[in-house]
Design a protein around this motif. Sequence first.
Motif, mmCIF file in Angstrom:
data_model
loop_
_atom_site.group_PDB
_atom_site.id
_atom_site.type_symbol
_atom_site.label_atom_id
_atom_site.label_comp_id
_atom_site.label_asym_id
_atom_site.label_seq_id
_atom_site.Cartn_x
_atom_site.Cartn_y
_atom_site.Cartn_z
ATOM 1 N N SER A 1 45.268 52.443 28.823
ATOM 2 C CA SER A 1 45.783 52.465 30.198
ATOM 3 C C SER A 1 44.658 52.314 31.215
ATOM 4 O O SER A 1 44.795 51.579 32.196
ATOM 5 C CB SER A 1 46.528 53.774 30.462
ATOM 6 N N ILE B 1 43.399 48.607 31.092
ATOM 7 C CA ILE B 1 44.335 47.684 31.742
ATOM 8 C C ILE B 1 44.318 47.898 33.252
ATOM 9 O O ILE B 1 44.355 46.937 34.027
ATOM 10 C CB ILE B 1 45.750 47.845 31.155
ATOM 11 N N GLY B 2 44.242 49.139 33.690
ATOM 12 C CA GLY B 2 44.154 49.417 35.118
ATOM 13 C C GLY B 2 42.904 48.827 35.738
ATOM 14 O O GLY B 2 42.932 48.283 36.839
ATOM 15 N N LEU C 1 41.215 46.171 34.614
ATOM 16 C CA LEU C 1 41.358 44.718 34.660
ATOM 17 C C LEU C 1 42.297 44.277 35.766
ATOM 18 O O LEU C 1 42.032 43.292 36.469
ATOM 19 C CB LEU C 1 41.848 44.202 33.303
ATOM 20 N N LEU C 2 43.406 44.985 35.959
ATOM 21 C CA LEU C 2 44.337 44.632 37.028
ATOM 22 C C LEU C 2 43.690 44.855 38.402
ATOM 23 O O LEU C 2 43.853 44.032 39.306
ATOM 24 C CB LEU C 2 45.619 45.454 36.913
ATOM 25 N N GLY C 3 42.976 45.936 38.562
ATOM 26 C CA GLY C 3 42.308 46.198 39.827
ATOM 27 C C GLY C 3 41.259 45.147 40.141
ATOM 28 O O GLY C 3 41.126 44.700 41.282
ATOM 29 N N TYR C 4 40.512 44.749 39.142
ATOM 30 C CA TYR C 4 39.493 43.710 39.327
ATOM 31 C C TYR C 4 40.151 42.376 39.682
ATOM 32 O O TYR C 4 39.688 41.644 40.536
ATOM 33 C CB TYR C 4 38.677 43.584 38.050
ATOM 34 N N SER C 5 41.261 42.070 39.030
ATOM 35 C CA SER C 5 41.972 40.825 39.273
ATOM 36 C C SER C 5 42.553 40.792 40.682
ATOM 37 O O SER C 5 42.413 39.792 41.397
ATOM 38 C CB SER C 5 43.086 40.663 38.244
ATOM 39 N N VAL C 6 43.200 41.875 41.094
ATOM 40 C CA VAL C 6 43.799 41.921 42.427
ATOM 41 C C VAL C 6 42.713 41.850 43.490
ATOM 42 O O VAL C 6 42.865 41.160 44.491
ATOM 43 C CB VAL C 6 44.660 43.192 42.584
#
Length: 51
Positions: free
Chosen positions: A13, A16-17, A19-24
Amino acid sequence: MNRGLWIVIVVVSVWIGFLLGYSVASHTAKQSVTAGAPAAEATAGAGGYGR
């Protein structure tokens, strides 16, 4: 549930959090190039492959 399973769930978790934060953040970052500025052409001695 097993304690090891909870550790795996937390680690996945967090990863994934991250990676999503970096992507956004990369998609919502302020662009430093203005829309009206023309792109600078590279000169012949600038290196790279050229045209």
